[in-house]
Scaffold this active site. Structure first.
Site, PDB file in Angstrom:
ATOM      1  N   HIS A   1      -4.282 -86.197 -13.552  1.00  0.00           N
ATOM      2  CA  HIS A   1      -3.093 -85.357 -13.442  1.00  0.00           C
ATOM      3  C   HIS A   1      -2.840 -84.739 -14.818  1.00  0.00           C
ATOM      4  CE1 HIS A   1       1.249 -84.532 -13.039  1.00  0.00           C
ATOM      5  NE2 HIS A   1       1.132 -84.715 -11.738  1.00  0.00           N
TER       6      HIS A   1
ATOM      7  N   ASP B   1      -3.165 -94.664 -15.360  1.00  0.00           N
ATOM      8  CA  ASP B   1      -2.122 -93.892 -14.697  1.00  0.00           C
ATOM      9  C   ASP B   1      -1.976 -94.466 -13.287  1.00  0.00           C
ATOM     10  OD1 ASP B   1      -0.647 -92.142 -13.210  1.00  0.00           O
ATOM     11  OD2 ASP B   1      -1.757 -90.341 -13.816  1.00  0.00           O
TER      12      ASP B   1
ATOM     13  N   GLN C   1       0.202 -93.190  -8.660  1.00  0.00           N
ATOM     14  CA  GLN C   1      -0.096 -93.263  -7.216  1.00  0.00           C
ATOM     15  C   GLN C   1      -0.502 -94.673  -6.811  1.00  0.00           C
ATOM     16  OE1 GLN C   1       0.574 -90.890  -5.105  1.00  0.00           O
ATOM     17  NE2 GLN C   1       0.909 -89.246  -6.572  1.00  0.00           N
TER      18      GLN C   1
ATOM     19  N   LYS D   1       8.234 -91.756  -7.092  1.00  0.00           N
ATOM     20  CA  LYS D   1       7.176 -91.886  -6.078  1.00  0.00           C
ATOM     21  C   LYS D   1       7.198 -93.260  -5.424  1.00  0.00           C
ATOM     22  CE  LYS D   1       4.570 -88.364  -8.335  1.00  0.00           C
ATOM     23  NZ  LYS D   1       3.387 -87.932  -9.072  1.00  0.00           N
TER      24      LYS D   1
ATOM     25  N   CYS E   1      -1.330 -80.151 -10.050  1.00  0.00           N
ATOM     26  CA  CYS E   1      -1.355 -80.556 -11.466  1.00  0.00           C
ATOM     27  C   CYS E   1      -2.684 -81.205 -11.832  1.00  0.00           C
ATOM     28  CB  CYS E   1      -0.217 -81.504 -11.806  1.00  0.00           C
ATOM     29  SG  CYS E   1       1.403 -80.790 -11.551  1.00  0.00           S
TER      30      CYS E   1
END
Ligand code: PLP
Length: 413
Positions: free
Chosen positions: A130, A207, A210, A233, A371
């Site tokens: 991202h 990261d 998600q 999220k 993104c």
């Protein structure tokens, strides 16, 4: 994290009813919300935690010596403990509240540029990152002469560990890589990647914006140095994110932002800094948002992370099967254990038009580069549509997407 709960079949209709927004309509049609990978909706438990705090015990944290401040401080610190449990961190002191995922990457990038990364030092990223886990490292390339080394991913978003291992040199200082792509949904082999990074003396940051939503995360088991999640999220509020840092990694980092709360002592000549996590939380933190995030994670844990993953896997299998029957749809990312994040295109149609037509049928999907422009280039496209499912989606939602796509094809064909 594994909460040890048996994997039960969720009562999705009851669970969905906990999300007030999902009972509204869209243009008089049933709202089918398939954009949770961009931001998830909020359950009553989160909405109530926010309004309860504002109505009953709101004040600034840490500084007060009065009842409301003490109560709010306790709630804020309790949220930190909840996050620590959610990620299975060794200590709540390893949990830093930031203003979002993006803020957490910028914190690490800035702090490492002061103390650890300079001219010629190498940072390994993947092509599936991202932008918020790319641009802060580009800053170090532009400003410090750091070198970015790019790991390719397969068409399905999978990582080849041999290729990954071959990118390390004695200049490698950091790996910054997604635990799960927000476009292709494939999980990375995090534990093996962390071991390889450490064998080469490099730090590794995941990261998890998600991965943290769709499965259990155990930062001690992965043995990563940093892990990032984001509130909005995870069925929590926007305006809050989390940087997990292993205590020895955090101790090495100088502060990113200066201000109140992050200091030990300030004089006209000198300043000394507080210990982690407070060193990295300058100024009034996102008090309400952190408390709301704590409520969201408790809510998720109450359902059972394994039960969420199992429900989402059934939705994923259903949507992939139905989409594969549509010969005018092209799918991106088919890793076996992927999350229900489904990137696709419709032959002869721009993804923006697909999204606009689906929208009129009540189905909300995202279209664009998500993104992730380097990944779009890798896939040979400029944009895709993306349907992303959350815990509140149903098989009826899958069918609504498929019907909407058939209509889209008729209209455009
Ligand atoms: C959303 C997202 C981010 C950015 O998080 P924000 O909280 O929106 O700043 C970073 N990485 C991935 C994989 C994401 O999905």
């Amino acid at each position: 994290m594994s909460d040890g709960a048996p994997i039960t079949t969720l009562d999705i209709e009851a669970l969905k009813a906990e999300f007030p927004i999902l009972s509204r309509d869209a243009y008089g049609k049933r709202l089918v919300y398939l954009d949770s990978a961009a931001s998830a909706q909020k359950p009553r438990a989160v909405i109530d935690a926010l309004s309860y705090t504002m109505e009953h015990s709101y004040a600034n944290v840490h500084r007060g010596l009065h009842l409301l401040s003490n109560e709010t401080t306790a709630a804020y610190e309790d949220a930190r403990k909840t996050v620590a449990q959610f990620l299975n961190a060794r200590s709540a002191d390893e949990i830093i509240f930031t203003s979002g995922g993006t803020d957490a990457f910028n914190l690490v990038s800035y702090a490492m540029s002061v103390s650890e990364i300079g001219e010629g030092d190498e940072i390994i990223l993947s092509l599936a990152e991202h932008h918020s886990n790319i641009v802060p490292w580009h800053f170090l390339r532009e400003r410090k002469g750091a070198v970015l080394k790019w790991l390719d991913v397969s068409d399905d978003g999978e990582i080849d560990l041999d290729e990954y291992a071959s990118l390390f040199t004695d200049k490698t200082k950091l790996v910054a890589i997604s635990h799960m792509s927000n476009v292709l949904g494939a999980p990375a082999p995090a534990k093996k990647m962390a071991r390889i990074a450490h064998e080469h003396g490099a730090r590794i940051l995941f990261d998890g914006c998600q991965a943290g939503v769709h499965g259990s995360v155990d930062v001690q088991d992965i043995d990563c140095d940093f892990y990032v999640i984001t509130g909005h999220k995870l069925y929590g509020p926007s305006g809050v994110g989390v940087l997990y840092g292993k205590m020895d990694a955090l101790r090495e980092l100088p502060p990113f932002k200066g201000g109140g709360e992050m200091i030990d002592m300030v004089t006209t000549e000198t300043v000394t800094y507080n210990d982690p996590p407070h060193r990295f939380e300058a100024g009034t933190p996102p008090i309400l948002e952190a408390i709301g995030l704590g409520a969201a994670l408790k809510w998720m844990r109450g359902i059972g992370i394994d039960a969420i993953t199992a429900h989402e896997a059934r939705l994923r299998d259903h949507v992939l099967e139905e989409l594969s029957k549509l010969n005018f749809v092209r799918l991106y990312g088919r890793a076996a254990d992927k999350a229900p994040i489904i990137a696709f295109s419709v032959d002869g149609a721009h993804p923006h038009d697909v999204s606009a037509i689906l929208d009129r049928t009540g189905v909300a999907v995202r279209a664009g580069h998500h993104c992730a422009q380097p990944l779009m280039k890798r896939l040979g496209v400029s944009a895709t549509a993306r349907a992303s499912f959350g815990v509140y989606n149903t098989h009826e939602d899958v069918e609504a997407l498929i019907d909407g796509l058939k209509k889209t094809h008729e209209m455009l064909g």
